[in-house]
Each structure stands twice: as structure tokens, then as C-alpha cells.
Design an enzyme around this catalytic site. Sequence first.
Site, short mmCIF file in Angstrom:
data_model
loop_
_atom_site.label_atom_id
_atom_site.label_comp_id
_atom_site.label_asym_id
_atom_site.label_seq_id
_atom_site.Cartn_x
_atom_site.Cartn_y
_atom_site.Cartn_z
N GLY A 1 0.80 -1.24 0.00
CA GLY A 1 0.00 0.00 0.00
C GLY A 1 0.82 1.27 0.00
O GLY A 1 0.32 2.34 -0.34
N LYS B 1 -7.28 11.35 4.91
CA LYS B 1 -8.70 11.58 4.58
C LYS B 1 -9.61 11.03 5.67
O LYS B 1 -10.68 11.59 5.93
CB LYS B 1 -9.04 10.98 3.21
N GLY C 1 5.18 24.97 5.99
CA GLY C 1 4.79 24.63 4.63
C GLY C 1 3.28 24.71 4.46
O GLY C 1 2.53 24.02 5.14
N GLY C 2 2.87 25.60 3.58
CA GLY C 2 1.44 25.74 3.28
C GLY C 2 1.12 25.08 1.96
O GLY C 2 0.35 25.59 1.15
N GLY C 3 1.77 23.90 1.72
CA GLY C 3 1.45 23.11 0.54
C GLY C 3 0.26 22.21 0.84
O GLY C 3 -0.50 22.46 1.79
N ASP D 1 6.78 8.69 -7.51
CA ASP D 1 7.54 9.78 -6.89
C ASP D 1 9.04 9.71 -7.16
O ASP D 1 9.75 10.69 -6.98
CB ASP D 1 7.31 9.78 -5.36
N HIS E 1 -30.90 17.63 -10.96
CA HIS E 1 -31.16 18.71 -10.00
C HIS E 1 -31.77 18.15 -8.73
O HIS E 1 -32.62 17.28 -8.81
CB HIS E 1 -32.12 19.72 -10.64
#
Length: 470
Positions: free
Chosen positions: A39, A51, A179-181, A310, A442
Site C-alpha cells: 500500500g 482523509k 509549509g502551506g502546501g 515519486d 437537480h
Amino acid sequence: MSEKYDLIVIGAGPGGYVAAIRGAQKGLHVAVVEADRAGGTCLNRGCIPTKAMIHASSLYREMNEGGRFGVYAEGVSYDYEKICEYKQETVDALVGGVQQLLKGNKVTFIEGKGTLLPPENGMNAVSVGDETYYADNIILAAGSKPASLPVEGIDLPHVVNSDGLFALDHAPESLVIIGGGVIGVEFATVFANLGSQVTILEALPKILDNFDKEISQNLKMILKKRGVDIHTSAMVKGFSETENGLVMATYEEKGKEAAAAGEYVLVAAGRRPVTEGLFADGAQPEMNGRYVKVDENYMTSIPGVYAIGDLIGGIQLAHAASAHGIRAIESICGAPATQNVAVVPAGVYTDPEIAIVGMTEAQAKDQGIDVVCGKFIMSANGKSLITKEERGFIKVVAEAGSEKILGAQMMCARATDMIGEFTTAIVNDLTVPDMLRSIMSHPTYSEGIGEALEDVHGMSLHTAPRPSRR
Ligand code: NAD
């Protein structure tokens, strides 16, 4: 000689495990080497646990704000240990699912740290402990880890990265986030929801600096309203302990020295690829700085050796890594590409959510592309009014003339789910009229998409007419 495989994948994160399963589905004999649980960061220490924390902490905040809907709950409280248990159960269920899928697809799971060896007799090779395994193809999917900061006090016990923060047994009374990422604003959301005093120190002029300017500004306003203290253009210089057991972060803000103290400091200053111990002597492929260099099929400079996720730099997102893995397998099997890996949607799980795909208006202009844009403010959307959402919007960017969709930016409830409509449109070269052919049901948040598209023609039904159009 150990058993020979068609494919060995190093790393069982969302890049590696997806590649392993897809390889097995295509009939390859596959092994995956993993030093930890299946994972990777996403399931164990990243997307999924964050999350879950966002979900639980938002529920707590919403219960406290129920009076807005005439619903009152007394003595609302939370048990941090129980929140962590729920988070861990969610992670464990998903990790267990991935392990079952690998097993079900007959992928051999080799526990340990894999190291790429130089090719032997025309075969690629990987060592794990004292064992050597051989394969025609190898996919390197070792992922990334939190970047450290080269500043004094970084090793203090209460200066932690996202892994360290997950290990806490209580919500800190006060938290200074460096860090405001994406990681910074998501953790600020969690702990502000739980009542911690949160400070964000961001070196660049905006939080979420690489996002649309309006998104950054709106988010700053919303987080401030929830009590988060935000300092931008604030470069952190170091950490020290105060007499009352707090950590002090010193920073330079617009040329002036300043300081912020908290029970804990979270360093969320980016992530670095995990390449230590990944290559034996003589086995390192060509690099692009600290990242592995790859071609359009994710093959490195060593034939049959691929790198994904990454490790290769660029967009550090779980679903991008999975898409790279699928492309690498297609290349290994000589199959055509099924996905457009150039169009990667991204979501930030703040409240409201943020989601983007493709180009912003400013990026299109920088590239000399003439564009037309549409925007809808979600305060006129019925569903947003029902659920009393914060001010949000949906923006669409299309090529002038052809009206081909080039990008979209959203800040509203369910943005991370709805962005898929625009991703589908971009990869299929759909235009504004193509998208407008669908009737939106809707009341839904997605009616805002239709309105933003209509606005390209100045025809949004629920937007006051602009004076210039009269
Ligand atoms: P980031 O690059 O998004 O943000 C790091 C921030 O730290 C930057 O804005 C940078 O200017 C700031 N910074 C660096 N050094 C500083 C200093 N000395 N003082 C003050 N500020 C400093 O990185 P991140 O938030 O750590 O996230 C890492 C990666 O993980 C990103 O690529 C991100 O996209 C990914 N991620 C994605 C999600 C998601 O998709 N929802 C969630 C979490 C992480």
C-alpha cells in the site's frame, strides 16, 4: 539460481502494486519486493489516513455547527484514540485488500528491501538480503519520504513530519505547520477542526502557491475564519525549545525576524525520492538531479528497467504513479497506451474541497494560447445553499474559437469527485458545446459545471447578467 520472473516490482505502493497486478492480469510471472506493508505511503501514511482524519474531524466540527440547520447536539466531544483506531481500521482494510489482490493474482510477495544489481548474463537482477532474483523487466517504484529542513533544531523531539504526527496519541493543543502546501493545509484542516491552535508558516507568497490565485486566497480566508494563523513569505530558519516545553519556530517574514510557538511543529516542506540503497554499485540508471530519468514509457537508461511514481519527480500523486505503472506494463507487453498520462487531476481535501485539472487561464496565457473562460459562483447553486457551503466556485478554461476544454479549477463541495468530468473532457478533446449536451440532474453540485460552461457564452442561467452584455 533463484526463480526467474518476467517482472519484479520494487515497492508495493499505488505505483508498484498496480503495476504488479496489471502485469499479472496480462499473463506475466510477477514478484513484488516490499520492505513494509503493501500500500505504500498512500495507504499507510498518506492519502488514506489523512482523509480518514479529515472525515472524523469534519464530522466533529459539523456536529458543533448543527444549530445552523436547527439540529442541536449537547456535549459533543471526541476521543482521539478512537479516531486513530477508526483511521487504522480503514487503512488495515485497504492494505488487507491489496494483499489479497496480489495473492489472488499470483504475485509473489518478497519481504525485504530490494536493490537493483547490474545486469547479469543479459538478465536484470535484484537483491533482497542475501538472495538474488532475476527478471526480464524491473519496475522501480520505491516512492518518496518527507523532506527534512537543513535548519537548527530539526531533530528536536516535538519537531515531526507527517509520519510522526500520525503517531501522536493526542491532538496537540497548538501546532505550527511549516509549509502551506497540500500536506500543510490538509493537516491544518484536521487540527483546526479538532480545536488545536494552528499556525502555518509558508516561505512563498501564497499557500498552495502552484494553484489558481483565487483558490489560494479563498482558502486562506476560510482557514483564518476557522482560527488558523497564516504567515506567507515566511521562511523558517530554525527551532528551539522554550522554558514551558513548547517548540519555537523562528522565521523571517518580509525581512523581519519573528517566531511562532507550538506544542508540536509539523514539517510539511515537500517529499524526496527514496533512492538510498536502491542501486548497487554500477547499477544506477541516469538521473535527473535526485530523480530517476525515464522515457515516455517510463523506461530508465537501463534496458528493461523502469521507474515510476515519486521516484521520477514531477507530479507526486498516487493516481499518477498508478498510471505510470499501467503505462510501463503496456510497454513491456507491447500494448498501446490506454491512458493519457499527461492530464492528471489533483485534489486537496480541505473544506471546501479543491480540485484542478489541465491549465489555468494564466498558464494558458503564458503559453500564448488565446482562451475563453467561464465561471460560476456556487452560492447560487441550490445544493450548496441547502448544505450551507462556504463560498466556492467552478472555473473552466477553453481554447478560443474551437472551445476545446483546456482546464478547470474548482473549490466547492465534492470538487475532488466532480473534477473527473473535466478530465474526461480534456483527454477526449471535448468542447464546451460537447459538454453542454449533457443535462445535469437537480439539485446537485454538478449543476455548477453546466453553469460555468454556459458562462463561457455569457448564458449562465443563475448568474446576474453582466452590464457589458446588456
Ligand atoms: P508541497 O511542495 O506541496 O509544499 C511544501 C511547502 O513548504 C511549499 O509551499 C514550500 O514553499 C514550503 N516550504 C519549504 N521550506 C520552507 C521553509 N523553510 N519555511 C517555510 N515554508 C517552507 O509539499 P507537501 O505539502 O509536503 O506535499 C508533498 C507532496 O505530496 C506534494 O507533491 C503533494 O502534491 C503530495 N500530496 C498530495 C495530496 C493530495 O493529493 N491531496 C495530499 C498530500 C500530499
